[in-house]
Design a protein around this motif. Structure first.
Motif, PDB file in Angstrom:
ATOM      1  N   UNK A  43      -7.573 -28.530  45.146  1.00  0.00           N
ATOM      2  CA  UNK A  43      -8.737 -29.366  44.679  1.00  0.00           C
ATOM      3  C   UNK A  43      -9.064 -28.762  43.212  1.00  0.00           C
ATOM      4  N   UNK A  44      -9.097 -27.512  43.175  1.00  0.00           N
ATOM      5  CA  UNK A  44      -9.323 -26.750  41.966  1.00  0.00           C
ATOM      6  C   UNK A  44      -8.731 -26.981  40.820  1.00  0.00           C
ATOM      7  N   UNK A  45      -7.158 -26.771  41.203  1.00  0.00           N
ATOM      8  CA  UNK A  45      -5.956 -27.142  40.439  1.00  0.00           C
ATOM      9  C   UNK A  45      -6.250 -28.442  39.841  1.00  0.00           C
ATOM     10  N   UNK A  46      -6.346 -29.492  40.730  1.00  0.00           N
ATOM     11  CA  UNK A  46      -6.451 -30.911  40.132  1.00  0.00           C
ATOM     12  C   UNK A  46      -7.626 -31.060  39.279  1.00  0.00           C
ATOM     13  N   UNK A  47      -8.654 -30.453  39.388  1.00  0.00           N
ATOM     14  CA  UNK A  47      -9.881 -30.501  38.483  1.00  0.00           C
ATOM     15  C   UNK A  47      -9.509 -29.763  37.118  1.00  0.00           C
ATOM     16  N   UNK A  48      -8.829 -28.595  37.132  1.00  0.00           N
ATOM     17  CA  UNK A  48      -8.533 -28.034  35.752  1.00  0.00           C
ATOM     18  C   UNK A  48      -7.553 -28.815  35.121  1.00  0.00           C
ATOM     19  N   UNK A  49      -6.569 -29.651  35.605  1.00  0.00           N
ATOM     20  CA  UNK A  49      -5.596 -30.396  34.775  1.00  0.00           C
ATOM     21  C   UNK A  49      -6.270 -31.590  34.271  1.00  0.00           C
ATOM     22  N   UNK A  50      -7.058 -32.335  35.161  1.00  0.00           N
ATOM     23  CA  UNK A  50      -7.856 -33.481  34.886  1.00  0.00           C
ATOM     24  C   UNK A  50      -8.662 -33.010  33.604  1.00  0.00           C
ATOM     25  N   UNK A  51      -9.364 -31.860  33.736  1.00  0.00           N
ATOM     26  CA  UNK A  51     -10.284 -31.440  32.676  1.00  0.00           C
ATOM     27  C   UNK A  51      -9.440 -31.171  31.193  1.00  0.00           C
TER      28      UNK A  51
END
Length: 653
Positions: A43-51
């Motif tokens: 979930x955190x990695x997904x947020x970083x890439x979307x950001x």
């Protein structure tokens, strides 16, 4: 090269959403600790890439990279920097990227701040949110890629952002609205995860409730901000409502309002569990329906995006999959939902249920009124129009029992009321008499005549305020003096009071504005004077008003009352260089506690006079102040100590 990095980040984020949707869910099924624990880092990695993807698109706007088609369509080199950044979500593709980023934020927030939830339950919740992310990320990649290039053709400049959107409202309104829309995905995911596990107890409601409240606060604030934006920007002097796209945000708000009350009862009394699950599904499904209506091209509205039907078909398929799949799961697992509490007919639970039924009735009215013209047209039966009178008339009759029950419910006890109801009836009788007296007195003070519809609206508002005040007094003096008892009332209690009082304030604003608003269209030249609503409006002068990407005129008016100067108002008419076919009105507004004066500058006429429109809007600020009070109440509920400590107890258990 940089836009391609943004595109690649989006692709990798989509791949991670597939892993998030599958890997932890399998781990929960086979009770594999490693797979279960993978949910949080995914979930955190997904947020970083979307950001990263979102920041790169914003950088393309800030640097005027017109080789990116989306930038060329929605920006211009003369556009002020704050609007270049907000233009990222000013069109179809970028607003969808904002949606996916918002979903990634909510997913990571649930992963980080839900420490007290058992890991296996959290894994299921995050997996469901990963499934939702798959749908939206694929929608962007397959039909709405914001990183597509214009090459080999390189425009010298962009088409510019829609002049209607070149406003501070664009900076705050869509992100807040999306935080509310997408926030309901958390309640949806908790409900689906609980159904998967076959465990719908009070703990599930307690975990879900703060997230739902935060989403509801964002949606309430976003809708209120959108109403205010439409009021001052569209130049026609009224708060915008019953537009089909506005209805698209109002429907999930109604479902969300019913949901937060139902969650409260499920958490405290262990009842209404099936009702709560269905409301969780409905709130998010209606958010998806709103997305379909706005982006499918089926609606004609100021707010709608002009999108091709293929995009709408994708969202429709996704909507059917989400709604159909969740209802199928409910049909299979619903028999396992059992409410443990019992309550009598005359109890707080009964009246809360009554209000929820009325909220859903109001929701169905909005849903039918919004969709019926579309269905009628698609079936080849011609065009029909369902306008403001339809909604206003039906809502008027729904609001009467709703407000009455809203005032009575807090005065009742949970489960069973005392045998002696005389004190309650005395309290209600005093409240009713006082409400009617105040409702008649208010228009008698500020208006020339008394209108029955307005009096009913005012009476309902005062009824809610007075009964809430009585309830606070009773609770505060139960075991202490009033001064001491008031300070001991919990945050969740004050949240309830503020929520109800905020709604009452909105009722006052709506009733006054709908029944006592005055408007007038006149022709004026500089030096002319006109008396309107006991105010003297003098058209002093008109001059140029130019900006970095527009030119226009500014009209100056001096306002006085009873020979005493009140204020100076400045109304503008702008023509933007890149889109001269869309002249924009910048209204002049002088606001006060009890009224707004509103001036919109129209076109210049043949005899060098100007078309002027003037409005007198009584108590209109109460609409937005009421929404603000409701939002503060929601934040107080979220900050209640129960949601800081109860999860620790659950974790230890």
């Amino acid at each position: 090269m940089i836009p391609e990095i943004g595109h690649f980040s989006l692709i990798v984020a989509t791949a991670l959403s597939f892993l998030l949707a599958i890997y932890p869910l399998i781990g929960a099924k086979i009770n594999h600790p490693g797979m279960i624990n993978s949910a949080k880092p995914l979930a955190i990695m997904q947020l970083l890439l979307m950001s990263l993807s979102f920041v790169i698109l914003a950088y393309a706007f800030a640097t005027d990279d017109f080789s990116v088609g989306y930038v060329a369509t929605n920006s211009n080199s003369l556009l002020p920097i704050q609007y270049k950044i907000s233009a990222v979500w000013g069109g179809h593709e970028g607003s969808l990227l904002l949606w996916s980023l918002t979903l990634a934020i909510w997913t990571a927030a649930v992963a980080i701040f839900s420490r007290g939830i058992p890991k296996i339950a959290l894994a299921r919740v995050l997996a469901v949110m990963g499934m939702i992310a798959i749908g939206f990320n694929l929608f962007i990649l397959l039909t709405s890629n914001p990183f597509d290039r214009t090459l080999p053709y390189l425009p010298l400049d962009g088409n510019d952002l829609n002049p209607l959107l070149q406003d501070v409202g664009l900076i705050f309104h869509p992100p807040m609205l999306y935080m509310g829309y997408v926030g309901f995905s958390v309640a949806f995911s908790f409900a689906i995860a609980a159904l998967m596990a076959g465990r719908l107890d009070s703990a599930w409601a307690r975990w879900s409730r703060p997230w739902t409240l935060i989403a509801w606060v964002f949606l309430t604030s976003g809708i209120a901000l959108g109403s205010w934006w439409a009021y001052y920007e569209l130049g026609w002097g009224g708060w915008w409502f019953w537009d089909p796209v506005e209805n698209s945000s109002f429907m999930p708000w109604l479902a969300g309002t019913a949901l937060i009350h139902s969650l409260a009862v499920s958490e405290k009394r262990g009842v209404f569990k099936s009702w709560t699950v269905l409301l969780s599904i409905s709130a998010f499904s209606l958010s998806l329906l709103g997305t379909f209506l706005v982006r499918s091209g089926v609606l004609v509205s100021v707010h709608a995006f002009a999108s091709d039907p293929a995009r709408g078909l994708f969202i429709l398929a996704f909507l059917i999959a989400v709604v159909g799949g969740s209802l199928l799961l409910y049909a299979v697992k619903g028999s396992e939902i059992k409410s443990r509490g019992k309550y009598s007919l005359f109890s707080r639970e009964t009246f809360l249920l009554m209000n929820n039924v009325l909220l859903i009735a109001a929701l169905l009215v909005v849903l039918i009124g919004t969709l019926l013209p579309l269905v009628h047209k698609e079936l080849g039966m011609g065009s029909i129009s369902i306008g403001v009178p339809f909604f206003n008339n039906i809502f008027f009759y729904i609001m009467i029992p709703f407000a009455i029950a809203l005032g009575i419910a807090p005065l009742l006890r949970w489960k069973k009321q005392e045998a002696d109801l005389r004190p309650l009836f005395i309290q209600l009788a005093v409240s009713a008499v006082a409400s009617i007296v105040l409702a008649v007195a208010l228009p008698a003070i500020f208006a020339d005549k008394i209108k029955i519809v307005a009096v009913v609206g005012f009476a309902l508002a005062f009824w809610v305020i007075i009964t809430s005040s009585i309830e606070v007094y009773i609770r505060a003096t139960h075991r202490h003096s009033f001064a001491s008892g008031v300070t001991k009332l919990g945050r969740s209690h004050w949240a309830m009071v503020l929520g109800h009082v905020g709604l009452a304030m909105m009722l006052i604003g709506i009733s006054a504005t709908q029944n006592y608003k005055i408007e007038k269209d006149i022709r004026m030249v500089p030096g002319d004077e006109v008396i309107f609503a006991d105010y003297l409006f003098k058209f002093e002068r008109i001059g140029e008003a130019n900006g970095s990407n527009y030119e226009g005129y500014e009209a100056v008016f001096n306002i006085s009352k009873n020979g005493k100067f009140e204020t100076t108002m400045h109304a503008e008419k702008r023509s933007y260089f890149a889109q001269r076919s869309m002249p924009m009105t910048e209204a002049a507004i002088d606001w006060g506690v009890t009224r707004d004066l509103y001036i919109a500058l129209g076109e210049q006429l043949e005899d060098d006079s100007w078309a002027i429109r003037i409005y007198y809007e009584p108590f209109i600020r109460f609409i937005w102040w009421g929404a603000l009070v409701m939002s503060i109440g929601g934040l107080l509920a979220v900050s209640d100590r129960r949601y800081r400590f109860v999860n620790k107890r659950v974790a230890k258990a």
